[in-house]
Scaffold this motif. Sequence first.
Motif, PDB file in Angstrom:
ATOM      1  N   GLN A 321       0.790  -1.099  -0.131  1.00 14.08           N
ATOM      2  CA  GLN A 321       0.155  -0.052  -0.153  1.00 14.08           C
ATOM      3  C   GLN A 321       0.733   1.122   0.064  1.00 14.08           C
ATOM      4  OE1 GLN A 321      -2.360  -0.697   3.432  1.00 14.08           O
ATOM      5  NE2 GLN A 321      -3.726  -2.085   2.131  1.00 14.08           N
ATOM      6  N   ALA A 324       2.411   5.758   3.408  1.00  9.33           N
ATOM      7  CA  ALA A 324       1.528   6.028   4.651  1.00  9.33           C
ATOM      8  C   ALA A 324       1.378   4.960   5.568  1.00  9.33           C
ATOM      9  CB  ALA A 324       0.329   6.727   4.098  1.00  9.33           C
ATOM     10  N   GLU A 359      -6.079   1.710   8.758  1.00  9.54           N
ATOM     11  CA  GLU A 359      -7.363   2.037   8.166  1.00  9.54           C
ATOM     12  C   GLU A 359      -7.679   3.666   8.195  1.00  9.54           C
ATOM     13  OE1 GLU A 359     -10.487  -0.372   9.409  1.00  9.54           O
ATOM     14  OE2 GLU A 359      -9.810  -1.920   8.155  1.00  9.54           O
ATOM     15  N   GLN A 360      -7.641   4.287   9.324  1.00 15.13           N
ATOM     16  CA  GLN A 360      -7.965   5.494   9.540  1.00 15.13           C
ATOM     17  C   GLN A 360      -6.776   6.252   9.023  1.00 15.13           C
ATOM     18  OE1 GLN A 360      -9.491   6.891  13.263  1.00 15.13           O
ATOM     19  NE2 GLN A 360     -10.000   4.542  13.940  1.00 15.13           N
ATOM     20  N   LEU A 362      -4.924   6.007   6.204  1.00 17.09           N
ATOM     21  CA  LEU A 362      -4.230   5.930   4.804  1.00 17.09           C
ATOM     22  C   LEU A 362      -4.201   7.181   3.870  1.00 17.09           C
ATOM     23  CD1 LEU A 362      -5.729   2.329   3.683  1.00 17.09           C
ATOM     24  CD2 LEU A 362      -3.204   3.222   4.361  1.00 17.09           C
ATOM     25  N   GLY A 363      -4.837   8.220   4.167  1.00 17.24           N
ATOM     26  CA  GLY A 363      -4.805   9.470   3.366  1.00 17.24           C
ATOM     27  C   GLY A 363      -3.622  10.217   3.297  1.00 17.24           C
ATOM     28  N   ASP A 364      -2.899   9.938   4.705  1.00 16.64           N
ATOM     29  CA  ASP A 364      -1.642  10.779   4.605  1.00 16.64           C
ATOM     30  C   ASP A 364      -0.532  10.988   3.669  1.00 16.64           C
ATOM     31  OD1 ASP A 364      -2.603  11.314   7.082  1.00 16.64           O
ATOM     32  OD2 ASP A 364      -0.970  10.662   8.138  1.00 16.64           O
ATOM     33  N   LYS A 365      -0.295  12.174   3.014  1.00 14.55           N
ATOM     34  CA  LYS A 365       0.758  12.117   1.915  1.00 14.55           C
ATOM     35  C   LYS A 365       1.953  12.327   2.913  1.00 14.55           C
ATOM     36  CE  LYS A 365       2.069  16.780   0.739  1.00 14.55           C
ATOM     37  NZ  LYS A 365       3.568  16.960   1.234  1.00 14.55           N
ATOM     38  N   CYS A 375       3.186  12.140  10.091  1.00 16.18           N
ATOM     39  CA  CYS A 375       2.390  10.792   9.866  1.00 16.18           C
ATOM     40  C   CYS A 375       2.603   9.965  11.029  1.00 16.18           C
ATOM     41  CB  CYS A 375       2.710  10.141   8.258  1.00 16.18           C
ATOM     42  SG  CYS A 375       1.844   8.359   8.124  1.00 16.18           S
TER      43      CYS A 375
END
Length: 390
Positions: A321, A324, A359-360, A362-365, A375
């Motif tokens: 994945q 992040a 899961e919570q 995952l959006g981090d750049k 992060c």
Amino acid sequence: NQIQNITLLGATGSIGLSTLDVVARHPERFRIFALTCHSKVEELVKLAVIHQPRHLVTSSEAHYSELQKYAEQAGLNCEVHCGIEALCAVSSAPDVNTVMAAIVGAAGLLPTFSAVTSGKKVLLANKESLVMSGKLFMDAVAEHNATLLPVDSEHNAIFQCLPEQGYCERQIRKILLTGSGGPFLKHDISTFTDITPEQACKHPNWSMGQKISVDSATMMNKGLEFIEACHLFHVSGDNIDVVIHPQSIVHSMVQYSDGSVLAQMGQPDMRTPIAHTLSWPERIESGVASLDFSQLVDLQFLKPDFERFPCLQLAIECASQGQAATTALNAANEIAVAAFLDRKIRYTDIFKVCQQTVEQGLGDKVESLDDIIACDANSRKIAAEILESI
Ligand code: NDP
Ligand code: MG
């Protein structure tokens, strides 16, 4: 042969002490430039009396005056410092050739990075720093011409079994990453909720620090090592298989396209990979006994059971994945393992905290070192909230 000046980050830990054991066998080759610790300042001063470093550092401001007091009482002729800047300074000092990165966890990231960006020979035990920063770390190794040598026994074994030019898609079918399966390989799964920190820290083959011992019990350690191997050897997860090998005699293998398998074997004693990295490309005495093949009656190899070891599966998924996910996984695991050792959560909750945090988050750049630190901090906050709800 020029003497190697060594900074040893995490001198008071399991890897730190094993490193000093090997170093002391070769005074003509190695000199200790700096020793560092977090809280065991009295222990650090005892090591300094033996190894006479030029600098002593505690990462903890709270332990600084205590360290100064002990150093003075011992009549040490060295400088004493505290804090993260001092850790980075002794890792990048011009007089230093080699840095052993043996701090546990994310706390090792900045000092290890500092050694990399100043082009040192970096002996990497602190796998968490590579899991957290992956490509950024490896790019910095290339950009600053650092020499990165893996201390983790599996990666050291793979490094020894790979061709000199490194991993080659055409020549190699698989990297076979072995792991013992830890203390709960055969333990009744229905009783996993009752596992205590004492049981989890009692590894059948290896003697290690507490955090990595718990990671070995959940097999999160093998998961972190899977991610570590992807970055170290520039391969995707498809090129790596995890193999359970309860005896810890084979430390990992490489399967070539012609069907040959090269394995590195040895006692489960970290002084072997430590000595290998210290002296590479030469070989030196490590103090480790030879394998007695007449006693090696039964070497077994098994497939990992993901129901028993969900943390391993989660880490393998995170590897594909991206950054992040692996940064969040590492942070959540550190929070969860500390809570388990404090008896605040159950053994089986470690997986839940890690899975939900990943899961919570995952959006981090995550591209720069600042992104990674943010992060990591954000994931620790999420993990702490999940802990509260358990
Ligand atoms: P230990 O817990 O035995 O030692 C950790 C070291 O890090 C100690 O010197 C400790 O200082 C220091 N430390 C702890 N917290 C901090 C902090 N916040 N800032 C700076 N320093 C800190 O761990 P290990 O030696 O077992 O493991 C070290 C690393 O090597 C880990 O990343 C582990 O995954 C890896 N590794 C270990 C193996 C082993 O066999 N032990 C095998 C393969 C990899 P103090 O003692 O003062 O608290
Ligand atoms: Mg290992």
